[in-house]
Design a protein around this motif. Structure first.
Motif, PDB file in Angstrom:
ATOM      1  N   GLY A  68       0.529  -1.238   0.039  1.00  0.00           N
ATOM      2  CA  GLY A  68       0.113   0.047  -0.476  1.00  0.00           C
ATOM      3  C   GLY A  68       0.754   0.779   0.190  1.00  0.00           C
ATOM      4  N   VAL A  69       2.065   1.247   0.044  1.00  0.00           N
ATOM      5  CA  VAL A  69       3.260   2.309   0.055  1.00  0.00           C
ATOM      6  C   VAL A  69       3.266   2.775  -1.570  1.00  0.00           C
ATOM      7  CG1 VAL A  69       5.123   2.637   0.467  1.00  0.00           C
ATOM      8  CG2 VAL A  69       3.701   1.985   1.529  1.00  0.00           C
ATOM      9  N   ASP A  70       3.409   3.749  -1.760  1.00  0.00           N
ATOM     10  CA  ASP A  70       4.091   4.395  -3.299  1.00  0.00           C
ATOM     11  C   ASP A  70       5.664   5.405  -3.106  1.00  0.00           C
ATOM     12  OD1 ASP A  70       4.052   5.881  -5.316  1.00  0.00           O
ATOM     13  OD2 ASP A  70       3.707   8.073  -4.399  1.00  0.00           O
ATOM     14  N   VAL A  71       6.407   4.156  -3.225  1.00  0.00           N
ATOM     15  CA  VAL A  71       7.911   4.278  -3.181  1.00  0.00           C
ATOM     16  C   VAL A  71       8.358   4.783  -4.920  1.00  0.00           C
ATOM     17  CG1 VAL A  71      10.045   3.319  -3.339  1.00  0.00           C
ATOM     18  CG2 VAL A  71       8.402   2.494  -1.955  1.00  0.00           C
ATOM     19  N   GLN A  72       9.388   6.191  -4.212  1.00  0.00           N
ATOM     20  CA  GLN A  72       9.442   6.948  -5.612  1.00  0.00           C
ATOM     21  C   GLN A  72      10.953   6.839  -5.287  1.00  0.00           C
ATOM     22  OE1 GLN A  72       7.568  10.884  -5.913  1.00  0.00           O
ATOM     23  NE2 GLN A  72       6.089  10.178  -5.818  1.00  0.00           N
ATOM     24  N   ARG A  73      11.957   6.556  -6.299  1.00  0.00           N
ATOM     25  CA  ARG A  73      12.754   6.320  -6.273  1.00  0.00           C
ATOM     26  C   ARG A  73      14.134   8.020  -6.132  1.00  0.00           C
ATOM     27  NH1 ARG A  73      17.538   4.686  -5.735  1.00  0.00           N
ATOM     28  NH2 ARG A  73      18.413   2.465  -6.822  1.00  0.00           N
ATOM     29  N   VAL A  74      15.037   8.170  -5.887  1.00  0.00           N
ATOM     30  CA  VAL A  74      16.098   9.152  -5.631  1.00  0.00           C
ATOM     31  C   VAL A  74      17.336   8.559  -5.179  1.00  0.00           C
ATOM     32  CG1 VAL A  74      14.178  10.255  -4.712  1.00  0.00           C
ATOM     33  CG2 VAL A  74      15.971   9.682  -2.829  1.00  0.00           C
ATOM     34  N   GLU A  75      18.228   9.135  -5.597  1.00  0.00           N
ATOM     35  CA  GLU A  75      19.220   9.362  -5.485  1.00  0.00           C
ATOM     36  C   GLU A  75      20.249  10.344  -4.453  1.00  0.00           C
ATOM     37  OE1 GLU A  75      22.552   6.537  -7.446  1.00  0.00           O
ATOM     38  OE2 GLU A  75      20.507   5.574  -7.612  1.00  0.00           O
ATOM     39  N   THR A  76      20.091  11.152  -4.724  1.00  0.00           N
ATOM     40  CA  THR A  76      20.962  12.566  -5.001  1.00  0.00           C
ATOM     41  C   THR A  76      20.389  13.315  -3.460  1.00  0.00           C
ATOM     42  OG1 THR A  76      20.259  14.292  -6.109  1.00  0.00           O
ATOM     43  CG2 THR A  76      22.656  12.940  -6.837  1.00  0.00           C
ATOM     44  N   ALA A  77      20.856  14.135  -2.658  1.00  0.00           N
ATOM     45  CA  ALA A  77      20.027  15.323  -1.593  1.00  0.00           C
ATOM     46  C   ALA A  77      19.342  16.328  -3.060  1.00  0.00           C
ATOM     47  CB  ALA A  77      20.909  16.295  -0.947  1.00  0.00           C
ATOM     48  N   ASP A  78      19.732  16.690  -3.951  1.00  0.00           N
ATOM     49  CA  ASP A  78      19.148  17.127  -3.984  1.00  0.00           C
ATOM     50  C   ASP A  78      17.495  17.600  -5.065  1.00  0.00           C
ATOM     51  OD1 ASP A  78      20.055  20.407  -4.606  1.00  0.00           O
ATOM     52  OD2 ASP A  78      21.472  19.763  -6.021  1.00  0.00           O
ATOM     53  N   GLN A  79      17.961  16.223  -5.274  1.00  0.00           N
ATOM     54  CA  GLN A  79      16.468  14.880  -6.302  1.00  0.00           C
ATOM     55  C   GLN A  79      15.680  14.795  -4.608  1.00  0.00           C
ATOM     56  OE1 GLN A  79      18.161  11.415  -7.696  1.00  0.00           O
ATOM     57  NE2 GLN A  79      18.848  12.396  -9.432  1.00  0.00           N
ATOM     58  N   LEU A  80      15.980  14.604  -3.536  1.00  0.00           N
ATOM     59  CA  LEU A  80      15.457  14.425  -2.506  1.00  0.00           C
ATOM     60  C   LEU A  80      14.503  15.881  -1.904  1.00  0.00           C
ATOM     61  CD1 LEU A  80      14.040  11.985   0.249  1.00  0.00           C
ATOM     62  CD2 LEU A  80      16.480  12.477   1.001  1.00  0.00           C
ATOM     63  N   ARG A  81      15.722  16.367  -1.707  1.00  0.00           N
ATOM     64  CA  ARG A  81      15.171  17.281  -1.277  1.00  0.00           C
ATOM     65  C   ARG A  81      13.761  18.225  -2.134  1.00  0.00           C
ATOM     66  NH1 ARG A  81      15.254  22.689  -4.105  1.00  0.00           N
ATOM     67  NH2 ARG A  81      14.937  24.402  -2.082  1.00  0.00           N
TER      68      ARG A  81
END
Ligand code: CTP
Ligand code: CA
Length: 236
Positions: A68-81
């Motif tokens: 039931g969780v929507d997972v979104q993949r990122v790599e860097t701090a900028d993408q996470l931000r």
């Protein structure tokens, strides 16, 4: 036998959880990273979804997607931000280990061992620049509003001057988030392990709590209890 029904005490809440360590590229094949496994963030996502929350998990790692969780993949701090500051949610839980610094340059081609033929034994110097402090920016963006509820994590080591708890209290004050989940780290503790002990520190002066040693699922449950209690206070 059917599983025991889980109390839906987080129904109606949207929660963004970040998980894992950011990876800051040096060139197409290398990055600066850290030892965060992402397990605590995934446990939080799994438990929150089971308790009825609408959960977005922004992750740097590939663990099994919790139901039931929507997972979104990122790599860097900028993408996470971008994901964190762009989200319209009730609660943000920053369980990710965000790199404080990144290489100033991302080389377009792989860095070669011999990069200057005139000095074949030289080693390159990597210049770092600061990454944005995502949690601090979320605190700033919230301003005087009540929402979203902001939760930080802190991996601390004690040192000659201060205990883990003292570092954590100072960090809570400095960060301006509502709740800080602090745990002690060292070579053999916490990273990649299934159990740990954490302190829950509340900015509203509510009681400090110690949880554990407990597995990451139990710690997740205690963190979400504290979030639910904060929201109850805020709404009353
Ligand atoms: N954090 C963040 N952005 C950063 C660094 C940290 O959002 N660039 C978040 C982490 O996800 C965590 C909290 O801030 O929830 C505390 O991270 P921590 O590394 O313990 O704090 P720092 O302020 O970076 O302090 P230091 O590393 O010097 O102890
Ligand atoms: Ca840091």
């Amino acid at each position: 036998a059917a599983a025991e029904p889980v109390e839906q005490d987080l129904a109606g809440l949207s929660i963004l959880i970040s998980a894992g360590g950011t990876r800051e590229p040096l060139d197409p094949v290398r990055y600066l990273g850290n030892r965060s496994s992402g397990k605590q963030g995934y446990a939080l996502a799994q438990v929150a979804a089971a308790r009825g929350a609408k959960v977005t998990l922004v992750s740097t790692v590939d663990l099994d997607t919790p139901e039931g969780v929507d997972v979104q993949r990122v790599e860097t701090a900028d993408q996470l931000r971008e994901k964190v500051l762009g989200a319209a949610v009730d609660v943000i839980i920053m369980a990710a280990a965000v790199a404080d610094f990144r290489p100033a340059r991302r080389e377009a081609a792989k860095i070669k061992k011999t990069f200057d033929p005139a000095h074949p034994d030289d080693a390159p110097t990597i210049t770092l620049v600061r990454n944005p402090d995502i949690l601090a920016q979320a605190v700033q963006a919230r301003g005087t509003a009540d929402w979203p509820v902001l939760v930080g994590f802190a991996a601390e080591t004690g040192d000659a001057g201060h205990t883990v708890l003292e570092h954590a209290r100072a960090k809570l004050a400095r960060k301006g988030c509502d709740l800080l989940v602090a745990n002690e780290v060292g070579e053999d503790i916490t990273f990649g392990k299934d159990t740990s002990t954490v302190y829950l520190l509340r900015a509203d002066g509510g009681p400090e709590a110690t949880v554990g040693p407990a597995d990451k699922r139990q710690i997740a449950a205690a963190v979400l209890d504290a979030v639910r209690d904060l929201i109850t206070v805020r709404r009353s």
